[in-house]
Enzyme design. Structure first.
Site, short mmCIF file in Angstrom:
data_model
loop_
_atom_site.label_atom_id
_atom_site.label_comp_id
_atom_site.label_asym_id
_atom_site.label_seq_id
_atom_site.Cartn_x
_atom_site.Cartn_y
_atom_site.Cartn_z
N SER A 1 0.00 -3.60 -6.43
CA SER A 1 -0.73 -4.74 -5.86
C SER A 1 0.21 -5.93 -5.82
O SER A 1 1.28 -5.89 -6.43
CB SER A 1 -1.93 -5.10 -6.75
OG SER A 1 -1.51 -5.84 -7.88
N ASP A 2 -0.14 -6.98 -5.10
CA ASP A 2 0.63 -8.20 -5.28
C ASP A 2 0.07 -8.90 -6.52
O ASP A 2 -0.94 -8.50 -7.09
CB ASP A 2 0.62 -9.11 -4.04
CG ASP A 2 1.82 -10.07 -4.05
OD1 ASP A 2 2.47 -10.22 -5.10
OD2 ASP A 2 2.12 -10.67 -3.00
N TRP A 3 0.74 -9.94 -6.91
CA TRP A 3 0.42 -10.64 -8.15
C TRP A 3 -1.07 -11.04 -8.17
O TRP A 3 -1.50 -11.89 -7.39
CB TRP A 3 1.30 -11.88 -8.28
CG TRP A 3 1.12 -12.65 -9.55
CD1 TRP A 3 0.05 -13.42 -9.89
CD2 TRP A 3 2.04 -12.72 -10.64
NE1 TRP A 3 0.24 -13.97 -11.12
CE2 TRP A 3 1.46 -13.57 -11.61
CE3 TRP A 3 3.29 -12.16 -10.89
CZ2 TRP A 3 2.08 -13.86 -12.82
CZ3 TRP A 3 3.91 -12.47 -12.10
CH2 TRP A 3 3.31 -13.30 -13.04
N ALA A 4 -1.82 -10.38 -9.07
CA ALA A 4 -3.24 -10.69 -9.25
C ALA A 4 -4.10 -10.44 -8.02
O ALA A 4 -5.23 -10.93 -7.94
CB ALA A 4 -3.42 -12.14 -9.73
N SER A 5 -3.60 -9.70 -7.05
CA SER A 5 -4.40 -9.54 -5.82
C SER A 5 -5.62 -8.64 -6.04
O SER A 5 -6.55 -8.67 -5.24
CB SER A 5 -3.54 -9.04 -4.66
OG SER A 5 -3.10 -7.72 -4.86
#
Ligand code: NOJ
Length: 767
Positions: A297-301
């Protein structure tokens, strides 16, 4: 389990793998490396508890270098406990052989199975020794130089314990307001795909287990580069034709060449946040394209699925993202807290988890981390490799190749090497921090060669430096963009006086390195602060100006284009910036770069790109010059300031004899094209010869031009070379709105030249 027992256990697991291998070897023909790894992954999976499996899907940021917002419970102590419990599969932003060894030691020695971590890092355009920002590198159109640059990055990062980079960013974008255009390859899917392949090859090499290669990550899947109005993290709404023909091709090219991982974007697409999109992740990526690696995932996505209003809570977000095919959770801390229970409740099938974990373990095996978890943690190698003269040479080479000459009237450039009084003006000329760009986490601040230093290496002229004005106020990295511009004119006079007395003025203007990049969208693409005013004041006293631009995106420089005789696009060129710029200004390198992104005349023209659609009303009706009803603005012409593919040289090139081997081709035949390119100037030089097509009629409308080939040729003075291109099914077809690839019969036009605005044309028919 105490340490000793754990070790015996670990050794037994490895022995089991080896026995399996032996049995296999003695019976049938020897298994391929892939089959061997599959077996090892299967055996290991059988030994894992559900908690340990979910742990592999969990990625934590290191204890420093936060590149995004951290959840409240993101404290170091909790992460440390989770490492010991085998609840972490990957860390990002831990760096340095010593630090990586320390963190690997925790999982290898203290966790039950001792499965090594995969260490990720944003090695975007280099680790410590920095190449130009990726948009600049794309301007070189030199695939070998780009691959070499990624090799340098991989060699340095791997020597610092890193196994995996979050690069290349292969997002196509048509909107220079979006700060992240600096991280991509520009607006074109053909060029973008070639560069994606070069960068993946450079990072991953031929064998991922080599000590100087790292896994690559094509990001951000998908369409993040189409954020509405260029505003960071904004909604994306592209149609199917754009999705399949513009957005997806570079990802597909990366997958086809064997990229090991992909990263989600922060955006939504057609109402579905891409982190939770099973259409993108399962249907297209994993099923249709057969991608075997894993998706992070992207950061905290994953957590942001709740914020988008797509998931009702963290549990729902974990369910949606895992089922959709996001295999690893970067810093949401949600898989690790929610997934085990979701499996126990029968909401998420264990097969979903097994699939994700197998993908992650496979890459770890391929990297050789199970053979030796500390293989990338050799401190003496780290000292020897990072910043080596060989690397400095490689980044200087690509830096020179990335520079684009936009204008050169009266042959103001190259500068004479002797007897000249040169006034060098602009804060950016004396910057050794800005040229590093905004992605340089491992690089020491202020370690670039400034343009002033680069120019000082040429001793035959008198060089006077004056700042004139600053670009930003305060610490550029953390300022709020809205209040960033300076209004201090106190040093204008010194600059103007120096300009008055000079034979030639070199003005270095543009953006600070921290004015582009993630979270740094802008609506005004003129020169920030008082730089435009400074330029105009200097112009009043001396018209012999060379404007050197430093920027991370296309800027709107219409005034400069009209008045300033010489303009050089020098981006942010990394560690060796100053030497690269000076060598181009003094003609020791003849510029060969071409723009990978259109430069608009003003912000109102955005999005403006070369491969636009014809529309039903493309041109003014010649018989009726007063006609209002055609596709245009009433206050500015339709053309850009500088088109895609444009760039000059200190020499001149001529194109002639565009020839096709036939006029009519059958559907399976290749179209062979040749063109003669001659160097008609007074210096040896390099030209990027570009081939475009137009498919005149399609079941889905086709762009007025599409790049389908390019060749970088070196020509001595007076030399002519015949350049050959081949068009095949792949280059002549396109995707329909269902994502099916079609090749349709009919008429095609071709265009060949040194930019997308080339005039040399021919045509053929596919029958
Ligand atoms: C957020 C960015 O969007 C992504 O590209 C980057 O790799 C991660 N942060 C990790 O730093």
């Amino acid at each position: 389990m105490n340490k000793k027992i754990k070790y015996i256990f670990y050794i037994t697991v490895i022995a089991t793998f080896m026995t399996c291998d032996k049995i296999k070897k003695n019976t049938v023909e020897s298994p391929t490396k892939t089959e061997e790894i599959e077996k090892k992954v299967d055996s290991l999976l059988k030994l894992m508890t559900i908690e340990e499996k979910v742990g592999q899907m969990n990625q934590y940021n290191g204890f420093w270098d936060v590149t995004g917002p951290v959840p409240d419970d993101g404290d170091a102590e909790m992460k440390y406990e989770h490492l010991k419990q085998g609840l972490v599969g990957s860390m990002l932003s831990v760096r340095g052989a010593k630090a990586v060894r320390a963190v690997q030691k925790i999982v290898v020695e203290d966790s039950r199975l001792g499965i090594p971590l995969i260490i990720g890092f944003d090695v975007i355009h280099g680790y410590k020794t920095l190449s130009p920002i990726p948009l600049a590198e794309a301007a070189s159109w030199d695939l070998e130089a780009i691959e070499r640059s990624a090799q340098v990055a991989a060699a340095e990062a791997s020597a610092a314990g890193i196994n995996w980079t979050f690069a290349p960013m292969v997002d196509i974008s048509r909107d220079p307001r979006w700060g992240r255009v600096m991280e991509g390859a520009g607006e074109d899917p053909f060029l973008g795909s070639k560069i994606a392949v070069a960068r993946v090859k450079g990072f991953q090499g031929n064998d991922l287990s080599d000590v100087n290669t790292i896994a690559a990550c094509a990001k951000h899947f998908a369409a993040y580069g189409f954020s509405e109005a260029g505003k960071e993290y904004n909604t994306v709404d592209v149609g199917n034709s754009t999705l399949h023909n513009m957005v997806l091709p570079p990802f597909k090219a990366a997958v086809d060449i064997g990229v090991k991982t992909l990263m989600n974007g922060f955006n939504e697409l057609d109402g579905v946040p891409v982190t939770g999109s099973s259409y993108l992740l399962r249907d297209i990526l994993k099923d249709k394209w057969g991608f075997k690696g894993f998706v992070v995932s992207d950061w905290a996505s994953i957590r942001e699925l709740v914020v988008w209003g797509y998931a009702k809570d963290n549990r729902d977000a974990a369910k949606i993202a895992s089922i959709a095919g996001s295999d690893m959770d970067m810093e949401s801390h949600i898989y690790v807290t929610e997934l085990v229970q979701l499996v126990r409740d029968g909401v998420v099938k264990e097969a979903v988890i097994d699939d994700a974990v197998s993908r992650i373990l496979t890459v770890k095996f391929e990297l050789g981390l199970f053979d030796d978890p500390y293989k990338y943690c050799d401190e003496s190698r780290e000292k020897e490799v990072i910043g080596s003269p060989k690397h400095m040479e490689a980044v200087l080479d690509v830096a020179k190749k990335s520079i684009v000459l936009l204008k050169n009237e009266e042959q103001l450039l190259p500068l004479k090497k002797e007897g000249q009084k040169i006034a060098l003006i602009g804060a950016l000329a004396n910057e050794n921090n800005s040229p590093l760009g905004s992605w340089r986490i491992a690089s020491k601040d202020s370690t670039a060669v400034s343009i002033l230093t680069g120019m000082q290496a040429y001793k035959g002229n008198t060089l006077v430096y004056k700042k004139g004005t600053d670009v930003t106020v305060g610490n550029a990295e953390f300022v709020n963009e809205i209040s960033v511009n300076t209004n201090d004119k106190s040093e204008f006079d010194q600059a103007i006086n120096a300009a008055k007395e000079a034979d030639v003025v070199v003005l270095v203007l543009g953006e600070h390195g921290f004015q582009s990049g993630e979270g740094r969208s802008r609506t005004d693409l003129g020169l920030p602060g008082l730089q435009q005013e400074l330029l105009e004041e200097v112009y009043k006293v001396n018209k012999k100006i060379v404007l050197v631009l430093n920027n991370g995106r296309p800027l709107t420089i219409s005034w400069a284009d009209k008045h300033i005789p010489a303009i050089v696009e020098a981006w942010q060129l990394g560690t060796q910036t100053g030497h690269a710029v000076a060598q181009v200004l003094y003609g020791d390198y003849n510029p060969s770069g071409k723009l990978p992104m259109t430069f608009p005349r003003n912000v109102g023209q955005i999005p403006i790109y070369y491969n636009y659609k014809n529309t039903g009303r493309p041109v003014l009706d010649k018989n009726n010059p007063n006609l209002v009803f055609w596709s245009h603005y009433s206050d500015i012409e339709n053309t850009p300031l500088y088109p895609f593919g444009y760039g000059l040289s200190y020499t001149t090139f001529e194109y002639a004899k565009l020839t096709l081997d036939k006029r009519v081709y059958a559907i399976n035949e290749e179209v062979n094209i040749t063109v003669d390119v001659s160097n008609t100037g007074k210096l040896a030089g390099k030209e990027v010869v570009q081939l475009y097509i137009r498919d005149l009629v399609g079941s889905v409308t086709r762009p007025v031009k599409e790049l389908k080939g390019f060749e970088l040729v070196t020509l001595e003075v007076g030399e002519t070379k015949t350049v050959e291109f081949t068009l095949n099914k792949e280059s002549l077809g396109f995707y329909n709105n269902k994502g099916e690839f079609l090749l349709e019969l009919g008429d095609f036009e071709i265009f060949v030249g040194g930019s997308s605005y080339t005039k040399l044309t021919s045509s053929f028919e596919l029958k």
